[in-house]
Motif scaffolding. Structure first.
Motif, short mmCIF file in Angstrom:
data_model
loop_
_atom_site.label_atom_id
_atom_site.label_comp_id
_atom_site.label_asym_id
_atom_site.label_seq_id
_atom_site.Cartn_x
_atom_site.Cartn_y
_atom_site.Cartn_z
N ALA A 13 0.80 -1.22 0.03
CA ALA A 13 0.01 0.15 0.00
C ALA A 13 0.83 1.39 0.19
O ALA A 13 0.23 2.34 -0.15
CB ALA A 13 -0.87 -0.05 1.25
N CYS A 67 0.78 -6.65 3.30
CA CYS A 67 0.56 -5.22 3.98
C CYS A 67 0.61 -5.74 5.59
O CYS A 67 0.30 -6.75 6.10
CB CYS A 67 -0.69 -4.68 3.60
N LYS A 112 -4.97 -1.27 4.66
CA LYS A 112 -4.15 -1.13 3.69
C LYS A 112 -4.22 -2.59 2.67
O LYS A 112 -4.06 -2.32 1.44
CB LYS A 112 -2.69 -1.37 4.20
N ASP A 126 -2.79 10.14 -1.43
CA ASP A 126 -3.31 9.93 -0.26
C ASP A 126 -3.59 11.31 0.57
O ASP A 126 -4.71 11.41 1.13
CB ASP A 126 -2.33 8.98 0.72
N MET A 136 -0.82 5.46 2.23
CA MET A 136 -1.46 4.56 1.51
C MET A 136 -1.43 5.37 -0.13
O MET A 136 -2.33 5.87 -0.53
CB MET A 136 -2.92 4.23 1.73
#
Ligand SMILES: NC(=O)c1ccc[n+]([C@@H]2O[C@H](COP(=O)([O-])OP(=O)(O)OC[C@H]3O[C@@H](n4cnc5c(N)ncnc54)[C@H](OP(=O)(O)O)[C@@H]3O)[C@@H](O)[C@H]2O)c1
Length: 325
Positions: free
Chosen positions: A150, A172, A177, A297, A318
């Protein structure tokens, strides 16, 4: 102009937001008004003095930007005023309102690409692309395991793995994630904090192991992957976000018949400029086709650049974080 300056090596908290003289372009250079800055994990390492390069202080960190060409140096005919570009920087300097760049490192960005996406596309995506294409030689029929899937370069590897047509397994540390990596194309997911990574790889590959591992994490996850490779597999060493550079019992590569390959995208762009240019053309095409689209993000103001770096190094991100001057 304003810039975020590293006055002495130390904590990211010690960066100073202050005035700097406007730079001026020399021959074969352009001056760019920075519209967005890509934040990368190494930006924090650089300021702390833990990166391979140690520029002399004071210096402005940051290595990728998008922006508009606002002044041309002597002899520049490949670019015009107002051109929308993205670029790596040649010696850091991205965390600023303006930057001078040599024309050889700049790429015009597609009309449909925003400045925010442009700043998010270069280093993380370029690294994943070079890693999976030139180093990993990933094929559509193969299985790709992405660690830290991620994160910036991990998510790019997930998207590029799917663009190539491989089966992609995302690994992850949280369910959130994992869900995010799957929403970006991953076929399978492993929570490597809750699950036994070795057992999960075995189950997802019918006991055959993984053809290609993309590893920006290092540490314990690398140790497990080094024992979970398929025959003729390729284990790609991209980074050590976990904080530990692992050591490899080299006999594993013999017994399991796989290769370990280092990936260093920055040096690749300098040593293999033609291949780098071809890679960028493919990435822009995949962007236009909706196959490889960086996810932003969070956005921060340049004055809040310290928070932006800490958001990335704090294992929160992320996709990509960008700064807008
Ligand atoms: N070789 C190259 O050319 C090249 C180019 C770009 C980046 N890199 C390297 O690749 C690594 C990742 O870069 P990035 O920009 O993708 O960073 P990022 O967005 O922060 O992603 C790193 C991922 O590593 C995982 N991780 C595991 N332990 C961690 C820890 N203790 N602290 C922080 N993250 C941890 C996290 O995923 P989970 O929480 O899911 O574990 C995180 O999402 C860095 O080491 C960077 O220097 C190398």
């Amino acid at each position: 102009m304003k810039a975020l300056v590293c006055e002495t090596y130390g904590s990211v908290d010690d960066l100073v937001y202050r005035d700097m003289p406007d730079p001026e372009p020399g021959p074969e250079e352009v001056l760019v008004a920075v519209k967005a800055i890509g934040v990368n994990f190494p930006d924090g390492l650089l300021v702390e003095g833990k990166y391979q390069a140690r520029p002399e202080c004071p210096f402005v960190p940051g290595s990728e930007i998008s922006g508009e060409v606002i002044s041309l140096g002597l002899g520049v005919d490949q670019f015009a005023m107002g051109d929308r570009i993205l670029s790596l920087t040649t010696s850091f300097g991205a965390y600023a309102e303006k930057i001078v760049l040599p024309v050889g490192v700049i790429h015009k960005i597609p009309k449909s690409m925003s400045y925010e996406t442009g700043a998010a596309l270069l280093a993380a995506t370029g690294t994943a692309h070079h890693g999976l294409r030139q180093r990993g030689q990933l094929k559509a029929s193969e299985t790709l395991l992405v660690l830290g899937a991620a994160g910036g370069t991990g998510l790019a590897a997930v998207q590029i793995g799917k663009a190539i047509g491989a089966k992609v397994i995302a690994a992850c540390s949280t369910e959130e994630k994992l869900a995010f990596a799957k929403s970006q194309g991953a076929d399978e997911g492993i929570n490597y904090v809750k699950q036994d990574l070795k057992q999960a790889i075995k189950e997802l590959t019918n006991g055959l192991g993984v053809d290609v591992v993309y590893d920006p994490v290092g540490g314990d996850a690398f140790d497990v992957c080094s024992r979970s490779m398929a025959w003729n597999g390729r284990l790609l060493v991209v980074g050590f976000a976990s904080g530990r550079i692992p050591e490899l019992p080299i006999n594993l590569t013999l017994v399991k018949g796989y290769s370990v390959l280092g990936v260093f995208w920055g040096t690749f762009t300098v040593k293999q400029p033609d291949e780098h240019a071809a890679n960028m053309r493919e990435l822009f095409q995949w962007f236009e086709e909706g196959k490889v689209v960086p996810v932003v993000d969070a956005e921060f103001a340049l004055a809040d650049g310290i928070q932006a770096i800490k958001y990335v190094t704090g294992r929160n991100v992320m996709g990509k974080v960008i700064i807008k001057p």
